[in-house]
Design an enzyme around this catalytic site. Structure first.
Site, PDB file in Angstrom:
ATOM      1  CG  ASN A 206       0.367  -3.992  12.715  1.00 25.53           C
ATOM      2  OD1 ASN A 206       0.860  -3.575  11.677  1.00 25.53           O
ATOM      3  ND2 ASN A 206      -0.424  -3.268  13.482  1.00 25.53           N
TER       4      ASN A 206
ATOM      5  N   GLY B  51       2.616  -4.458   9.129  1.00 26.74           N
ATOM      6  CA  GLY B  51       2.576  -3.017   9.342  1.00 26.74           C
ATOM      7  C   GLY B  51       1.415  -2.293   8.709  1.00 26.74           C
TER       8      GLY B  51
ATOM      9  CB  CYS C 191       3.153  15.308 -20.174  1.00 27.91           C
ATOM     10  SG  CYS C 191       3.279  13.581 -20.683  1.00 27.91           S
TER      11      CYS C 191
ATOM     12  CB  SER D  48      -4.164   0.501  10.736  1.00 30.34           C
ATOM     13  OG  SER D  48      -4.577   1.119   9.509  1.00 30.34           O
TER      14      SER D  48
ATOM     15  CD  GLN E 275      -2.462  -1.287   2.742  1.00 32.97           C
ATOM     16  OE1 GLN E 275      -3.371  -0.541   3.093  1.00 32.97           O
ATOM     17  NE2 GLN E 275      -1.920  -2.189   3.551  1.00 32.97           N
TER      18      GLN E 275
ATOM     19  CG  HIS F 158      -3.013   2.259  -2.128  1.00 38.06           C
ATOM     20  ND1 HIS F 158      -3.098   2.130  -0.767  1.00 38.06           N
ATOM     21  CD2 HIS F 158      -4.083   1.591  -2.634  1.00 38.06           C
ATOM     22  CE1 HIS F 158      -4.175   1.415  -0.458  1.00 38.06           C
ATOM     23  NE2 HIS F 158      -4.791   1.079  -1.560  1.00 38.06           N
TER      24      HIS F 158
HETATM   25  C1  BV8 Z   1     -11.815   2.126  -3.724  1.00 34.93           C
HETATM   26  C2  BV8 Z   1      -2.126   6.543  -1.515  1.00 34.93           C
HETATM   27  C3  BV8 Z   1     -13.428   1.289  -5.302  1.00 34.93           C
HETATM   28  C4  BV8 Z   1      -2.028   8.017  -1.300  1.00 34.93           C
HETATM   29  C5  BV8 Z   1      -3.929   5.610  -0.136  1.00 34.93           C
HETATM   30  C6  BV8 Z   1     -15.446  -0.527   2.307  1.00 34.93           C
HETATM   31  C7  BV8 Z   1     -15.763  -0.105   3.570  1.00 34.93           C
HETATM   32  C8  BV8 Z   1     -15.498   1.244   3.947  1.00 34.93           C
HETATM   33  C9  BV8 Z   1     -14.890   2.162   3.066  1.00 34.93           C
HETATM   34  C10 BV8 Z   1     -14.583   1.735   1.829  1.00 34.93           C
HETATM   35  C11 BV8 Z   1     -14.875   0.406   1.435  1.00 34.93           C
HETATM   36  N1  BV8 Z   1     -14.446   0.276   0.170  1.00 34.93           N
HETATM   37  C12 BV8 Z   1     -13.916   1.462  -0.266  1.00 34.93           C
HETATM   38  C13 BV8 Z   1     -13.999   2.358   0.736  1.00 34.93           C
HETATM   39  C14 BV8 Z   1     -13.520   3.750   0.661  1.00 34.93           C
HETATM   40  C15 BV8 Z   1     -12.016   3.891   0.912  1.00 34.93           C
HETATM   41  C16 BV8 Z   1     -11.678   3.448   2.304  1.00 34.93           C
HETATM   42  O1  BV8 Z   1     -11.212   2.352   2.527  1.00 34.93           O
HETATM   43  N2  BV8 Z   1     -11.889   4.375   3.240  1.00 34.93           N
HETATM   44  C17 BV8 Z   1     -11.500   4.083   4.645  1.00 34.93           C
HETATM   45  C18 BV8 Z   1     -10.799   5.294   5.197  1.00 34.93           C
HETATM   46  C19 BV8 Z   1     -12.699   3.682   5.434  1.00 34.93           C
HETATM   47  N3  BV8 Z   1     -11.218   3.154  -0.056  1.00 34.93           N
HETATM   48  C20 BV8 Z   1     -10.974   3.749  -1.266  1.00 34.93           C
HETATM   49  O2  BV8 Z   1     -11.386   4.837  -1.590  1.00 34.93           O
HETATM   50  C21 BV8 Z   1     -10.106   2.941  -2.227  1.00 34.93           C
HETATM   51  N4  BV8 Z   1     -10.705   2.883  -3.524  1.00 34.93           N
HETATM   52  O3  BV8 Z   1     -12.341   1.506  -2.830  1.00 34.93           O
HETATM   53  O4  BV8 Z   1     -12.235   2.115  -5.031  1.00 34.93           O
HETATM   54  C22 BV8 Z   1     -12.936  -0.108  -5.613  1.00 34.93           C
HETATM   55  C23 BV8 Z   1     -12.757  -1.063  -4.633  1.00 34.93           C
HETATM   56  C24 BV8 Z   1     -12.364  -2.371  -4.984  1.00 34.93           C
HETATM   57  C25 BV8 Z   1     -12.084  -2.717  -6.245  1.00 34.93           C
HETATM   58  C26 BV8 Z   1     -12.294  -1.727  -7.197  1.00 34.93           C
HETATM   59  C27 BV8 Z   1     -12.693  -0.430  -6.861  1.00 34.93           C
HETATM   60  C28 BV8 Z   1      -8.734   3.619  -2.443  1.00 34.93           C
HETATM   61  C29 BV8 Z   1      -7.960   3.650  -1.182  1.00 34.93           C
HETATM   62  C30 BV8 Z   1      -6.512   4.116  -1.454  1.00 34.93           C
HETATM   63  C31 BV8 Z   1      -6.268   5.522  -0.945  1.00 34.93           C
HETATM   64  N5  BV8 Z   1      -4.830   5.853  -1.063  1.00 34.93           N
HETATM   65  N6  BV8 Z   1      -2.593   5.881  -0.286  1.00 34.93           N
HETATM   66  C32 BV8 Z   1      -1.071   8.377  -0.182  1.00 34.93           C
HETATM   67  O5  BV8 Z   1      -0.337   7.520   0.307  1.00 34.93           O
HETATM   68  O6  BV8 Z   1      -1.063   9.584   0.126  1.00 34.93           O
HETATM   69  S1  BV8 Z   1      -4.449   4.856   1.336  1.00 34.93           S
HETATM   70  C33 BV8 Z   1      -3.134   5.047   2.467  1.00 34.93           C
HETATM   71  O7  BV8 Z   1      -3.741   4.946   3.740  1.00 34.93           O
HETATM   72  C34 BV8 Z   1      -2.083   3.965   2.425  1.00 34.93           C
HETATM   73  O8  BV8 Z   1      -1.740   3.582   1.127  1.00 34.93           O
HETATM   74  C35 BV8 Z   1      -2.739   2.833   3.217  1.00 34.93           C
HETATM   75  O9  BV8 Z   1      -3.592   2.071   2.407  1.00 34.93           O
HETATM   76  C36 BV8 Z   1      -3.580   3.616   4.210  1.00 34.93           C
HETATM   77  C37 BV8 Z   1      -2.835   3.739   5.512  1.00 34.93           C
HETATM   78  O10 BV8 Z   1      -2.933   2.513   6.135  1.00 34.93           O
HETATM   79  P1  BV8 Z   1      -1.603   1.789   6.677  1.00 34.93           P
HETATM   80  O11 BV8 Z   1      -0.606   1.686   5.611  1.00 34.93           O
HETATM   81  O12 BV8 Z   1      -2.095   0.564   7.337  1.00 34.93           O
HETATM   82  O13 BV8 Z   1      -1.032   2.854   7.733  1.00 34.93           O
HETATM   83  P2  BV8 Z   1      -1.618   3.219   9.182  1.00 34.93           P
HETATM   84  O14 BV8 Z   1      -0.863   4.393   9.657  1.00 34.93           O
HETATM   85  O15 BV8 Z   1      -3.110   3.271   9.157  1.00 34.93           O
HETATM   86  O16 BV8 Z   1      -1.235   1.940  10.076  1.00 34.93           O
HETATM   87  C38 BV8 Z   1       0.119   1.614  10.263  1.00 34.93           C
HETATM   88  C39 BV8 Z   1       0.135   0.344  11.101  1.00 34.93           C
HETATM   89  O17 BV8 Z   1       1.498  -0.041  11.281  1.00 34.93           O
HETATM   90  C40 BV8 Z   1      -0.486   0.541  12.483  1.00 34.93           C
HETATM   91  O18 BV8 Z   1      -1.308  -0.583  12.788  1.00 34.93           O
HETATM   92  C41 BV8 Z   1       0.736   0.599  13.410  1.00 34.93           C
HETATM   93  O19 BV8 Z   1       0.474   0.028  14.668  1.00 34.93           O
HETATM   94  C42 BV8 Z   1       1.729  -0.269  12.655  1.00 34.93           C
HETATM   95  N7  BV8 Z   1       3.132   0.073  12.910  1.00 34.93           N
HETATM   96  C43 BV8 Z   1       3.658   1.299  13.218  1.00 34.93           C
HETATM   97  N8  BV8 Z   1       5.013   1.189  13.368  1.00 34.93           N
HETATM   98  C44 BV8 Z   1       5.321  -0.131  13.143  1.00 34.93           C
HETATM   99  C45 BV8 Z   1       4.130  -0.833  12.829  1.00 34.93           C
HETATM  100  N9  BV8 Z   1       4.096  -2.147  12.561  1.00 34.93           N
HETATM  101  C46 BV8 Z   1       5.297  -2.813  12.607  1.00 34.93           C
HETATM  102  N10 BV8 Z   1       6.488  -2.194  12.877  1.00 34.93           N
HETATM  103  C47 BV8 Z   1       6.540  -0.879  13.160  1.00 34.93           C
HETATM  104  N11 BV8 Z   1       7.716  -0.307  13.438  1.00 34.93           N
END
Ligand code: BV8
Length: 227
Positions: free
Chosen positions: A198, A172, A133, A174, A88, A106
């Site tokens: 994680n 890693g 471009c 959430s 991701q 992503h």
């Molecule tokens: C889509 C790029 C249709 C840009 C990103 C179903 C239910 C509810 C909502 C939805 C659903 N389906 C779709 C949605 C809407 C939405 C969504 O999910 N919303 C959420 C907020 C509810 N999804 C979309 O819009 C997606 N598109 O669904 O299109 C479709 C679907 C299927 C098939 C065809 C079409 C598009 C989503 C992509 C958005 N772009 N990134 C950018 O980076 O700026 S998302 C971005 O946020 C990341 O890429 C990643 O995906 C997300 C962040 O999550 P994590 O990477 O997990 O990071 P986070 O900080 O949350 O967690 C870190 C974890 O690591 C923690 O648990 C922490 O404890 C742990 N950690 C920390 N340190 C360590 C560690 N672990 C180990 N070691 C360490 N040292």
């Protein structure tokens, strides 16, 4: 089809100094997702969005892959086509560690997408000054990342690989963003064993056969040594 599919999120790059999204001081702390990571936000304030991604692209130069990235690259040396990393993350730390079988669902910071000709260009500089471009000359370049509401890249290859895997490992993440967060269910539905690595329990933890909690830089090399 790869026997092993590893899904990674921001947590695998945390020990390299790249902030995660949801942790304190996370990326979303400073910005509302709607503002900087949606097509609508880009239409409203292209400068702010370019500034957000230009800053992250520049920050990449100051960080290095960590032990977790290197362990996955070493595992690829052994497993070859039997390993696929689905990330991701939009950073290039998997590739810099030596991984080649990586799908960026992503998008990537080091790529620009032209909204006029829809062609991609490897990109290392800023985009805020709207350069032309290299393919069509039109000044319509955007960060080549998947924003909320946009369809993730390579979904067919990812779903086929997860459905065919014997082992699905999540590192890693959430489990808050879909469709990435739904891949563990798909893996289980097709009979794969599932493992979460994680720092702390995540939204998805209950869906895994096994979960180990701690820093990726420790857990991933330990797990790779078991394979
Ligand atoms: C889509 C790029 C249709 C840009 C990103 C179903 C239910 C509810 C909502 C939805 C659903 N389906 C779709 C949605 C809407 C939405 C969504 O999910 N919303 C959420 C907020 C509810 N999804 C979309 O819009 C997606 N598109 O669904 O299109 C479709 C679907 C299927 C098939 C065809 C079409 C598009 C989503 C992509 C958005 N772009 N990134 C950018 O980076 O700026 S998302 C971005 O946020 C990341 O890429 C990643 O995906 C997300 C962040 O999550 P994590 O990477 O997990 O990071 P986070 O900080 O949350 O967690 C870190 C974890 O690591 C923690 O648990 C922490 O404890 C742990 N950690 C920390 N340190 C360590 C560690 N672990 C180990 N070691 C360490 N040292």
């Amino acid at each position: 089809m790869p026997r092993v599919v590893v899904l990674t999120g921001a947590g695998i790059s945390a020990e390299s100094g790249i902030p995660t999204f949801r942790d304190a001081d996370g990326l979303w702390e400073g910005h509302r997702v709607e503002e900087v990571a949606t097509p609508e936000g880009f239409d409203r304030q292209p400068e702010l969005v370019h500034w957000f991604y230009d800053a992250r692209r520049a920050a990449l130069r100051a960080v290095e892959p960590n032990a977790a990235h290197h362990a996955l690259a070493d595992l690829e040396q052994r497993l070859g086509d039997d390993l696929l990393v689905v990330t991701q993350n939009i950073d290039d730390l998997h590739e810099r560690a030596g991984s080649t079988r990586v799908l960026h669902m992503h998008g990537e910071l080091l790529s620009a997408l032209c909204r006029a000709c829809e062609r991609r260009t490897r990109w290392h500089d800023d985009l805020v000054d709207q350069p032309p471009c290299p393919h069509c000359g039109v000044c319509e370049l955007r960060p080549d990342v998947v924003w909320f509401g946009e369809i993730p890249y390579e979904m067919d290859r990812i779903q086929d690989a997860v459905a065919g895997a014997e082992l699905f490992v999540s590192v890693g993440t959430s489990g808050a963003v879909y469709p990435a967060a739904g891949l563990v269910q798909l893996a289980r539905a097709y009979g794969a064993r599932t493992l979460e690595l994680n720092l702390v329990p995540s939204v998805g933890t209950p869906m895994f056969h096994e979960a180990r909690h701690g820093p990726a830089g420790v857990l991933v090399p330990e797990w790779v040594a078991e394979i």
